[in-house]
Scaffold this active site. Structure first.
Site, PDB file in Angstrom:
ATOM      1  N   ALA A   1       0.814  -1.227   0.000  1.00 20.58           N
ATOM      2  CA  ALA A   1       0.000   0.000   0.000  1.00 20.58           C
ATOM      3  C   ALA A   1       0.843   1.271   0.000  1.00 20.58           C
ATOM      4  CB  ALA A   1      -0.941  -0.004   1.200  1.00 20.58           C
ATOM      5  N   GLY A   2       2.157   1.138  -0.128  1.00 22.29           N
ATOM      6  CA  GLY A   2       3.039   2.306  -0.081  1.00 22.29           C
ATOM      7  C   GLY A   2       2.949   3.183  -1.318  1.00 22.29           C
ATOM      8  N   ARG A   3       2.489   2.596  -2.417  1.00 21.88           N
ATOM      9  CA  ARG A   3       2.391   3.387  -3.665  1.00 21.88           C
ATOM     10  C   ARG A   3       1.536   2.618  -4.667  1.00 21.88           C
ATOM     11  NH1 ARG A   3       8.494   1.736  -5.266  1.00 21.88           N
ATOM     12  NH2 ARG A   3       7.934  -0.040  -6.561  1.00 21.88           N
TER      13      ARG A   3
ATOM     14  N   VAL B   1       6.172  -9.163   3.283  1.00 19.47           N
ATOM     15  CA  VAL B   1       5.076 -10.142   3.314  1.00 19.47           C
ATOM     16  C   VAL B   1       5.559 -11.592   3.207  1.00 19.47           C
ATOM     17  CG1 VAL B   1       3.241  -8.621   2.431  1.00 19.47           C
ATOM     18  CG2 VAL B   1       4.643  -9.939   0.802  1.00 19.47           C
TER      19      VAL B   1
ATOM     20  N   SER C   1      -2.755 -10.931 -12.823  1.00 21.13           N
ATOM     21  CA  SER C   1      -2.296 -10.075 -13.921  1.00 21.13           C
ATOM     22  C   SER C   1      -2.645 -10.747 -15.244  1.00 21.13           C
ATOM     23  CB  SER C   1      -0.772  -9.908 -13.832  1.00 21.13           C
ATOM     24  OG  SER C   1      -0.259  -9.366 -15.030  1.00 21.13           O
TER      25      SER C   1
ATOM     26  N   TYR D   1       7.128 -14.247 -13.102  1.00 22.88           N
ATOM     27  CA  TYR D   1       5.946 -13.425 -12.759  1.00 22.88           C
ATOM     28  C   TYR D   1       4.661 -14.065 -13.284  1.00 22.88           C
ATOM     29  CZ  TYR D   1       3.245  -8.997 -12.445  1.00 22.88           C
ATOM     30  OH  TYR D   1       2.318  -8.017 -12.159  1.00 22.88           O
TER      31      TYR D   1
ATOM     32  N   ALA E   1       3.772 -16.942 -11.108  1.00 20.91           N
ATOM     33  CA  ALA E   1       3.232 -16.465  -9.826  1.00 20.91           C
ATOM     34  C   ALA E   1       1.792 -15.971  -9.994  1.00 20.91           C
ATOM     35  CB  ALA E   1       4.113 -15.342  -9.271  1.00 20.91           C
ATOM     36  N   LYS E   2       1.542 -15.221 -11.066  1.00 19.53           N
ATOM     37  CA  LYS E   2       0.205 -14.633 -11.248  1.00 19.53           C
ATOM     38  C   LYS E   2      -0.823 -15.681 -11.655  1.00 19.53           C
ATOM     39  CE  LYS E   2       0.900 -10.394 -10.038  1.00 19.53           C
ATOM     40  NZ  LYS E   2       0.479 -10.010  -8.667  1.00 19.53           N
TER      41      LYS E   2
HETATM   42  P1  NAP Z   1       4.418  -0.950  -7.480  1.00 18.20           P
HETATM   43  O1  NAP Z   1       4.096   0.464  -7.832  1.00 18.20           O
HETATM   44  O2  NAP Z   1       5.784  -1.474  -7.743  1.00 18.20           O
HETATM   45  O3  NAP Z   1       4.022  -1.177  -5.941  1.00 18.20           O
HETATM   46  C1  NAP Z   1       4.226  -2.421  -5.331  1.00 18.20           C
HETATM   47  C2  NAP Z   1       4.342  -2.206  -3.844  1.00 18.20           C
HETATM   48  O4  NAP Z   1       4.562  -3.503  -3.235  1.00 18.20           O
HETATM   49  C3  NAP Z   1       5.536  -1.330  -3.478  1.00 18.20           C
HETATM   50  O5  NAP Z   1       5.142  -0.337  -2.561  1.00 18.20           O
HETATM   51  C4  NAP Z   1       6.511  -2.320  -2.867  1.00 18.20           C
HETATM   52  O6  NAP Z   1       7.319  -1.804  -1.830  1.00 18.20           O
HETATM   53  C5  NAP Z   1       5.573  -3.355  -2.255  1.00 18.20           C
HETATM   54  N1  NAP Z   1       6.290  -4.579  -1.995  1.00 18.20           N
HETATM   55  C6  NAP Z   1       7.139  -5.257  -2.807  1.00 18.20           C
HETATM   56  N2  NAP Z   1       7.644  -6.344  -2.199  1.00 18.20           N
HETATM   57  C7  NAP Z   1       7.095  -6.364  -0.961  1.00 18.20           C
HETATM   58  C8  NAP Z   1       7.239  -7.232   0.163  1.00 18.20           C
HETATM   59  N3  NAP Z   1       8.047  -8.299   0.127  1.00 18.20           N
HETATM   60  N4  NAP Z   1       6.527  -6.959   1.280  1.00 18.20           N
HETATM   61  C9  NAP Z   1       5.742  -5.874   1.343  1.00 18.20           C
HETATM   62  N5  NAP Z   1       5.563  -5.011   0.327  1.00 18.20           N
HETATM   63  C10 NAP Z   1       6.243  -5.257  -0.812  1.00 18.20           C
HETATM   64  O7  NAP Z   1       3.422  -1.966  -8.233  1.00 18.20           O
HETATM   65  P2  NAP Z   1       1.913  -1.797  -8.769  1.00 18.20           P
HETATM   66  O8  NAP Z   1       1.992  -1.569 -10.210  1.00 18.20           O
HETATM   67  O9  NAP Z   1       1.151  -0.885  -7.891  1.00 18.20           O
HETATM   68  O10 NAP Z   1       1.418  -3.316  -8.583  1.00 18.20           O
HETATM   69  C11 NAP Z   1       0.596  -3.739  -7.502  1.00 18.20           C
HETATM   70  C12 NAP Z   1       0.145  -5.167  -7.776  1.00 18.20           C
HETATM   71  O11 NAP Z   1      -0.565  -5.229  -9.016  1.00 18.20           O
HETATM   72  C13 NAP Z   1       1.296  -6.162  -7.896  1.00 18.20           C
HETATM   73  O12 NAP Z   1       0.911  -7.406  -7.350  1.00 18.20           O
HETATM   74  C14 NAP Z   1       1.458  -6.287  -9.396  1.00 18.20           C
HETATM   75  O13 NAP Z   1       2.067  -7.498  -9.748  1.00 18.20           O
HETATM   76  C15 NAP Z   1       0.020  -6.189  -9.856  1.00 18.20           C
HETATM   77  N6  NAP Z   1      -0.139  -5.784 -11.252  1.00 18.20           N
HETATM   78  C16 NAP Z   1       0.331  -4.586 -11.705  1.00 18.20           C
HETATM   79  C17 NAP Z   1       0.161  -4.250 -13.047  1.00 18.20           C
HETATM   80  C18 NAP Z   1       0.637  -2.951 -13.622  1.00 18.20           C
HETATM   81  O14 NAP Z   1       0.535  -2.779 -14.859  1.00 18.20           O
HETATM   82  N7  NAP Z   1       1.151  -2.021 -12.847  1.00 18.20           N
HETATM   83  C19 NAP Z   1      -0.475  -5.138 -13.912  1.00 18.20           C
HETATM   84  C20 NAP Z   1      -0.926  -6.354 -13.420  1.00 18.20           C
HETATM   85  C21 NAP Z   1      -0.760  -6.659 -12.078  1.00 18.20           C
HETATM   86  P3  NAP Z   1       8.691  -1.012  -2.163  1.00 18.20           P
HETATM   87  O15 NAP Z   1       8.245   0.293  -2.725  1.00 18.20           O
HETATM   88  O16 NAP Z   1       9.383  -0.842  -0.861  1.00 18.20           O
HETATM   89  O17 NAP Z   1       9.429  -1.883  -3.129  1.00 18.20           O
END
Ligand code: NAP
Length: 256
Positions: free
Chosen positions: A17-19, A67, A145, A157, A160-161
């Protein structure tokens, strides 16, 4: 901020939830009336997110954790329960990419990605279901995803997904009798730091990368974190109680 009496006493946990998507989902659930535990590796990000929710009249706490670490997961969920109440909504959103073609992929890249997405979601869900089964109500939303269907350079990835989808369906079967639903959201291209990092890896500006992606998407635009938050908001609502074990592609067009 609109709050319904039903959700006013309910507590949601959002990982990652950080970003990006996780931060948008946390904001949306807070505006739907949930108290929200924001969990992430990045302590500053979740503290800031929680402070913004509190400043807006909501209840929230930011907790740092990895996590994939069982002890940290247990401590973080306990802290949310002590500070906000029993968590009955869980959004397994934390994620990372470590892209490479199979022949260049290291074991570490494989393990890191599977650990965060699959082990992390398993540990979080095992902890939160204790509260859900006790309360006889719960909602679990897992982030899959479109890459689950296969994507060049993402063998870790996509595995995993795809795993998140099987995980979701089994949770739905096991936990249904306790009033708990489990569903997955499978986003397509969402503009976040994650996709910005992919653009950098392939040597394109983020603007060009997004424009190229949008041209291939039926609705002719890339997604936003709020597009995903809207669907999460529905899936955790009272009205979604008969929707369980589903994978909802949120990709601006059909995927399957
Ligand atoms: P993001 O901007 O990279 O944000 C992911 C967040 O997860 C970051 O705040 C990160 O922390 C945190 N994180 C990573 N490893 C962690 C751990 N071991 N424990 C706790 N927190 C952890 O990614 P997003 O695009 O928002 O993606 C969110 C989800 O949607 C993910 O599961 C991703 O696979 C999925 N998704 C994204 C897309 C896309 O196009 N963006 C598409 C399909 C699925 P840090 O900042 O400290 O690294």
């Amino acid at each position: 901020m609109r709050r319904s009496p039903v959700t006013a006493s309910r507590v949601a946990i959002v990982t990652g939830a950080g970003r990006g998507i996780g931060a948008a989902v946390a904001r949306r659930l807070a505006s739907d009336g949930f108290a929200v535990g924001l969990l992430d590796l990045d302590e500053a990000g979740v503290k800031q997110g929680a402070e913004a929710i509190v400043a807006d009249g909501g209840r929230a706490v930011g907790v740092a954790l990895d996590v994939s670490d069982a002890g940290q997961v247990e401590a973080a969920v306990t802290r949310v329960a002590e500070e906000l109440g029993a968590p009955t909504v869980l959004i397994n959103n934390a994620g990372i990419t470590r892209d490479n073609l199979l022949f260049k992929m290291t074991e570490q890249d494989w393990d890191s990605v599977l650990n965060v997405h699959l082990r992390g979601s398993f540990l979080m869900t095992r902890e939160v279901q204790k509260y859900q089964t006790q309360e006889k109500w719960g909602r679990i939303v897992n982030l899959s995803s479109t890459s689950a269907l296969g994507n060049r350079g993402q063998v870790n990835y996509s595995a995993a997904k795809a795993g998140m989808q099987g995980f979701t369906k089994t949770l739905a079967i096991e936990l249904g009798k306790f009033g708990v639903t489990a569903n997955a959201i499978a986003p397509g291209f969402i503009a976040t730091d994650m996709t910005a990092a992919t653009a950098e890896r392939v040597g394109m500006s983020f603007e060009d990368f997004k424009a190229a992606a949008a041209s291939q998407i039926p609705v002719q635009r890339v997604g936003t974190p709020e597009d995903i938050a809207n669907v999460a908001s529905f899936l955790v609502s009272e009205g979604a109680g008969f929707v369980s074990g589903q994978v909802i592609y949120v990709a601006g067009g059909p995927k399957d």
